[in-house]
Design an enzyme around this catalytic site. Sequence first.
Site, PDB file in Angstrom:
ATOM      1  N   GLY A  14       6.495   7.676   6.841  1.00 55.00           N
ATOM      2  CA  GLY A  14       5.605   8.353   5.894  1.00 55.00           C
ATOM      3  C   GLY A  14       6.215   9.592   5.254  1.00 55.00           C
ATOM      4  N   GLY A  42       0.807  -1.226   0.000  1.00 53.89           N
ATOM      5  CA  GLY A  42       0.000   0.000   0.000  1.00 53.89           C
ATOM      6  C   GLY A  42       0.836   1.269   0.000  1.00 53.89           C
ATOM      7  N   ASP A  67       4.817  -4.140  -7.253  1.00 56.54           N
ATOM      8  CA  ASP A  67       4.091  -2.946  -6.775  1.00 56.54           C
ATOM      9  C   ASP A  67       4.642  -1.683  -7.423  1.00 56.54           C
ATOM     10  OD1 ASP A  67       6.369  -3.730  -5.038  1.00 56.54           O
ATOM     11  OD2 ASP A  67       5.974  -1.824  -4.060  1.00 56.54           O
TER      12      ASP A  67
HETATM   13  P1  AMP Z   1       9.157   1.294  -2.354  1.00 61.57           P
HETATM   14  O1  AMP Z   1      10.357   0.433  -2.121  1.00 61.57           O
HETATM   15  O2  AMP Z   1       9.426   2.766  -2.259  1.00 61.57           O
HETATM   16  O3  AMP Z   1       8.382   0.917  -3.577  1.00 61.57           O
HETATM   17  O4  AMP Z   1       8.197   1.022  -1.117  1.00 61.57           O
HETATM   18  C1  AMP Z   1       7.666  -0.235  -0.774  1.00 61.57           C
HETATM   19  C2  AMP Z   1       6.615  -0.036   0.281  1.00 61.57           C
HETATM   20  O5  AMP Z   1       7.180   0.610   1.437  1.00 61.57           O
HETATM   21  C3  AMP Z   1       5.438   0.818  -0.151  1.00 61.57           C
HETATM   22  O6  AMP Z   1       4.284   0.321   0.466  1.00 61.57           O
HETATM   23  C4  AMP Z   1       5.831   2.176   0.388  1.00 61.57           C
HETATM   24  O7  AMP Z   1       4.723   3.005   0.530  1.00 61.57           O
HETATM   25  C5  AMP Z   1       6.488   1.814   1.718  1.00 61.57           C
HETATM   26  N1  AMP Z   1       7.444   2.846   2.186  1.00 61.57           N
HETATM   27  C6  AMP Z   1       8.648   3.147   1.667  1.00 61.57           C
HETATM   28  N2  AMP Z   1       9.241   4.143   2.369  1.00 61.57           N
HETATM   29  C7  AMP Z   1       8.385   4.488   3.355  1.00 61.57           C
HETATM   30  C8  AMP Z   1       8.400   5.465   4.423  1.00 61.57           C
HETATM   31  N3  AMP Z   1       9.422   6.304   4.628  1.00 61.57           N
HETATM   32  N4  AMP Z   1       7.331   5.520   5.244  1.00 61.57           N
HETATM   33  C9  AMP Z   1       6.301   4.693   5.062  1.00 61.57           C
HETATM   34  N5  AMP Z   1       6.221   3.768   4.099  1.00 61.57           N
HETATM   35  C10 AMP Z   1       7.245   3.647   3.255  1.00 61.57           C
HETATM   36 MG    MG Z   2       6.710   1.389  -4.492  1.00 66.34          MG
END
Ligand code: AMP
Ligand code: MG
Length: 520
Positions: free
Chosen positions: A137, A101, A271
């Site tokens: 976040g 998500g 994702d």
């Molecule tokens: P990503 O590797 O950026 O595609 O992120 C994978 C998952 O981790 C997704 O659900 C992102 O929304 C979540 N995510 C990444 N960085 C953060 C953060 N700093 N705070 C909250 N969720 C994160």
């Molecule tokens: Mg992502």
Amino acid sequence: MKDLRFDNRFLRELPGDPETGPQLREVTGAVWSYVQPTSVPAPRLLAWSQDMADALGLSAAEVASPEFAQVFGGNALLPGTVPFAANYGGHQFGHWAGQLGDGRAISLGEVVTDAGDRWELQLKGAGRTPYSRMGDGRAVLRSSIREFVCSEAMHHLGVPTTRALSLVGTGEMIERDMFYDGNPRREPGAVVCRAAPSFIRFGSFELPFSRGDTGLLRQLVDFCIRRDFPELEGEGEALYAQWFRTVCERTATLVAHWMRVGFVHGVLNTDNMSVLGQTIDYGPYGWIENYDPEWTPNTTDARGRRYRFGWQPRIAHWNLSRLAHAISPLFAGMEPLQAGLDHYAAAFSMANGEMSAAKLGLSEWQGADDGELLAALQALMAAAEVDMTLFFRGLSEVDVAADPLSRLEHAFYDRDRMEAHRGGFEDWFQRYADRLASDPLPAEQRRARMDAANPLYVPRNWLLQQAIDGAEQSDLTGVHTLMAVLRRPYTQQPGREAYAARRPEWARDRAGCSMLSCSS
Ligand code: AMP
Ligand code: MG
């Protein structure tokens, strides 16, 4: 800004989470959750995209107004916005990861422009959501600049991509352990407003499938086709099959573009795959400098190198096979899905051939023979440490009959290696000259075709890092100049030679230039 018209179909037509607020939870039976952005202390507009503002009908005065930074930093809501986070799952590095998500992306809603275009606006780094898991976040300035600059650069390179409207500094410091090695550092925070007609990902379908929720799966597929693929006709299984085939085709075109410009996504988890066939989720991506199909910019990927440059076509295929699996409950048998996957392979081959022909200045791609010609060049480029961008760009200027390498010396990282492979290149240029002689394209047209396929300016990792170093010291001129140069990547810009230079030695092993992590 007050004139932006919102039409929030995702919320209106799909089931949402009855619970509100950012507390972490598993969300079942719903594809979104209401959540408010968390305010930041001092939002300040650091950069914006004129092209994206134009697309949304925002004037320069509106962008410059204090309200703009408030809205796009997440401190104020425009009328019509109903902020939410989307629910999806995904395969990360080949393994099912369950619910993921939007952990730090909050959508404001879907703007419909006077031209009839739909743009979902999303604030990345706007605070915790029910999907934030271990994260805060937030997003750091460094990764926000990377996403902001590269989104717009990709658009101007002609590569399908999500877009970016603005970069807002939050006035807040956040802590990150960049290489997960116990050395955290406090970094400035930022919020990027990104935009796309849809942020639906392969993982959006995988999550309801993983829970056996075929009702929700079907609802989401029906919605996605209606809103994002209105050109598709038919119904039932035949329509679903056409839709999947279209997703396969768009993905094939996308990956062919990445291979054309030397882009390595770095985290091709399911994702991070848009159903629209757009580049999405700019994280530890990188640009090929010395040509190396084995290179991955992502330190988290250093061991298996799953997301290396040369593997992107097959990884995209694997990701599509995950999508096929996820939507299989909507089909009586696997044949239409297998046909879609086969179409991916054919469509990639076609797009890659067409783009490779343009790069080499050939009027058409003659399958196996031209494939061999290109492969021979790529082998030489890898062995001799040749800058991919500079070499291809320079190729339109060489005289194949007279010492062609003399016009390409600037593309070599190492003189000794160049000399060691001089004979190999001379043989290759002989083959290339023969091939050109059999091609009917007049010289002027050939050159124009090549220069439209071979960019001169790309967001090289070290160029971004220089812009980031400046921005962290409150000097945004580097970001602004880089944005301006990258608006015209195929046009030589006098005075901007430094932006088309080979990677300098200092950048070879510097964090952010050759090594990047998911920490953002
Ligand atoms: P990503 O590797 O950026 O595609 O992120 C994978 C998952 O981790 C997704 O659900 C992102 O929304 C979540 N995510 C990444 N960085 C953060 C953060 N700093 N705070 C909250 N969720 C994160
Ligand atoms: Mg992502």
